[in-house]
Motif scaffolding. Structure first.
Motif, PDB file in Angstrom:
ATOM      1  N   LEU A 109     -53.941   6.307  -2.906  1.00  0.00           N
ATOM      2  CA  LEU A 109     -52.772   5.978  -2.218  1.00  0.00           C
ATOM      3  C   LEU A 109     -52.557   5.136  -1.048  1.00  0.00           C
ATOM      4  O   LEU A 109     -52.143   4.205  -0.703  1.00  0.00           O
ATOM      5  N   LEU A 110     -53.308   5.679   0.137  1.00  0.00           N
ATOM      6  CA  LEU A 110     -53.472   4.944   1.273  1.00  0.00           C
ATOM      7  C   LEU A 110     -54.146   3.725   1.393  1.00  0.00           C
ATOM      8  O   LEU A 110     -53.683   2.729   1.948  1.00  0.00           O
ATOM      9  N   SER A 111     -55.256   3.710   0.552  1.00  0.00           N
ATOM     10  CA  SER A 111     -55.972   2.289   0.485  1.00  0.00           C
ATOM     11  C   SER A 111     -55.214   1.414  -0.469  1.00  0.00           C
ATOM     12  O   SER A 111     -55.028   0.153   0.089  1.00  0.00           O
ATOM     13  N   ALA A 112     -54.601   1.875  -1.615  1.00  0.00           N
ATOM     14  CA  ALA A 112     -53.545   1.003  -2.290  1.00  0.00           C
ATOM     15  C   ALA A 112     -52.422   0.315  -1.340  1.00  0.00           C
ATOM     16  O   ALA A 112     -51.947  -0.830  -1.626  1.00  0.00           O
ATOM     17  N   ARG A 113     -51.836   1.183  -0.778  1.00  0.00           N
ATOM     18  CA  ARG A 113     -50.721   0.944   0.233  1.00  0.00           C
ATOM     19  C   ARG A 113     -51.072  -0.341   1.314  1.00  0.00           C
ATOM     20  O   ARG A 113     -50.478  -1.152   1.626  1.00  0.00           O
ATOM     21  N   ALA A 114     -52.228   0.100   1.723  1.00  0.00           N
ATOM     22  CA  ALA A 114     -52.830  -0.812   2.899  1.00  0.00           C
ATOM     23  C   ALA A 114     -53.237  -2.046   2.574  1.00  0.00           C
ATOM     24  O   ALA A 114     -53.207  -3.128   3.368  1.00  0.00           O
ATOM     25  N   THR A 115     -53.711  -2.201   1.188  1.00  0.00           N
ATOM     26  CA  THR A 115     -54.021  -3.670   0.674  1.00  0.00           C
ATOM     27  C   THR A 115     -53.178  -4.214  -0.169  1.00  0.00           C
ATOM     28  O   THR A 115     -53.605  -5.270  -0.808  1.00  0.00           O
ATOM     29  N   HIS A 116     -51.878  -3.661  -0.377  1.00  0.00           N
ATOM     30  CA  HIS A 116     -51.030  -4.100  -1.266  1.00  0.00           C
ATOM     31  C   HIS A 116     -50.535  -5.888  -1.148  1.00  0.00           C
ATOM     32  O   HIS A 116     -50.772  -6.334  -2.052  1.00  0.00           O
ATOM     33  N   ARG A 117     -50.349  -6.215  -0.065  1.00  0.00           N
ATOM     34  CA  ARG A 117     -50.193  -7.690   0.364  1.00  0.00           C
ATOM     35  C   ARG A 117     -51.064  -8.444   0.046  1.00  0.00           C
ATOM     36  O   ARG A 117     -51.295  -9.355  -0.646  1.00  0.00           O
ATOM     37  N   VAL A 118     -52.500  -7.940   0.484  1.00  0.00           N
ATOM     38  CA  VAL A 118     -53.686  -8.899   0.123  1.00  0.00           C
ATOM     39  C   VAL A 118     -53.962  -8.864  -1.340  1.00  0.00           C
ATOM     40  O   VAL A 118     -54.269 -10.216  -1.791  1.00  0.00           O
ATOM     41  N   ARG A 119     -53.908  -7.867  -2.002  1.00  0.00           N
ATOM     42  CA  ARG A 119     -54.288  -7.779  -3.269  1.00  0.00           C
ATOM     43  C   ARG A 119     -53.144  -8.556  -4.014  1.00  0.00           C
ATOM     44  O   ARG A 119     -53.583  -9.116  -5.089  1.00  0.00           O
ATOM     45  N   ARG A 120     -51.824  -8.755  -3.884  1.00  0.00           N
ATOM     46  CA  ARG A 120     -50.810  -9.172  -4.635  1.00  0.00           C
ATOM     47  C   ARG A 120     -50.967 -10.727  -4.268  1.00  0.00           C
ATOM     48  O   ARG A 120     -50.739 -11.545  -5.086  1.00  0.00           O
ATOM     49  N   GLU A 121     -51.364 -11.198  -3.034  1.00  0.00           N
ATOM     50  CA  GLU A 121     -51.571 -12.414  -2.726  1.00  0.00           C
ATOM     51  C   GLU A 121     -52.796 -13.180  -2.822  1.00  0.00           C
ATOM     52  O   GLU A 121     -52.856 -14.433  -2.876  1.00  0.00           O
ATOM     53  N   SER A 122     -53.892 -12.378  -3.552  1.00  0.00           N
ATOM     54  CA  SER A 122     -54.875 -12.984  -3.700  1.00  0.00           C
ATOM     55  C   SER A 122     -55.138 -13.809  -4.904  1.00  0.00           C
ATOM     56  O   SER A 122     -54.314 -13.431  -5.952  1.00  0.00           O
ATOM     57  N   VAL A 123     -55.940 -14.702  -4.914  1.00  0.00           N
ATOM     58  CA  VAL A 123     -56.077 -15.577  -6.061  1.00  0.00           C
ATOM     59  C   VAL A 123     -57.642 -15.087  -6.689  1.00  0.00           C
ATOM     60  O   VAL A 123     -58.463 -15.053  -5.878  1.00  0.00           O
ATOM     61  N   ARG A 124     -57.533 -14.907  -8.106  1.00  0.00           N
ATOM     62  CA  ARG A 124     -58.635 -14.634  -8.721  1.00  0.00           C
ATOM     63  C   ARG A 124     -59.137 -15.648  -9.964  1.00  0.00           C
ATOM     64  O   ARG A 124     -58.358 -15.974 -10.651  1.00  0.00           O
TER      65      ARG A 124
END
Length: 177
Positions: A109-124
């Motif tokens: 939960l903590l790592s998902a919350r801390a990375t939410h913006r980066v993961r959401r805005e990343s291009v894959r």
């Protein structure tokens, strides 16, 4: 070229700045712009290549959080195992299991919350290569993947040779995809 974080007075950041460069690279990832991974997929599928590009402006702390989030399934299992062993000495087995399970879940939960913006805005970009009729067929945008990988490699070489300022590095990073 690594992240353009401002100098911090926080104790954890000061401690991190004192670590040797190889440890920093492991904790932040090899590249400021993201990561490239190749994974075998099984019997019928040969491999999957995935290029993940972070949004420009991603800080070193966000990269460390992404690395933690990506590695937490294994790291968290080891932490939970040691917690179960340690708490198993002073608590009943089921209580030790609950504590270990809670630690694992909190890490997710903590790592998902801390990375939410980066993961959401990343291009894959994803390319999958499969075995078809004795040969190999690739699916996905192979040309974009190839061009992006070589552009990022070139960008990193120029940054290592100090041909780019941090602002130029970020501007070119943003223009690749």
């Amino acid at each position: 070229m690594k992240h353009a974080d401002v100098v911090s007075t926080e104790p954890a950041v000061r401690l991190f700045d004192r670590l040797p460069e190889p440890f920093k690279r492991k904790l932040e990832g090899e590249n400021a712009w993201g990561y490239f991974e190749v994974a075998p997929l099984g019997r019928g599928l040969w491999m999957r290549e995935r290029l993940t590009v972070f949004p420009p402006g991603t800080t070193a702390a966000e990269c460390r959080a992404v690395v933690l989030h990506r590695n937490w399934p294994v790291v968290g299992a080891v932490v939970a195992l040691f917690a179960m062993i340690g708490f198993g000495l002073v608590l009943p087995a089921f209580a030790a299991f609950l504590v270990a399970f809670a630690l694992y879940g909190v890490g997710i939960l903590l790592s998902a919350r801390a990375t939410h913006r980066v993961r959401r805005e990343s291009v894959r970009l994803v390319v999958i290569t499969v075995a078809v009729s004795g040969g190999a067929s690739s699916y996905g945008n192979v040309q974009s993947m190839s061009m992006a990988r070589s552009a990022f490699e070139s960008l990193d070489i120029r940054a290592r040779d100090e041909d780019l300022t941090p602002a130029q590095y970020e501007r070119e990073w943003a223009s690749i995809l």
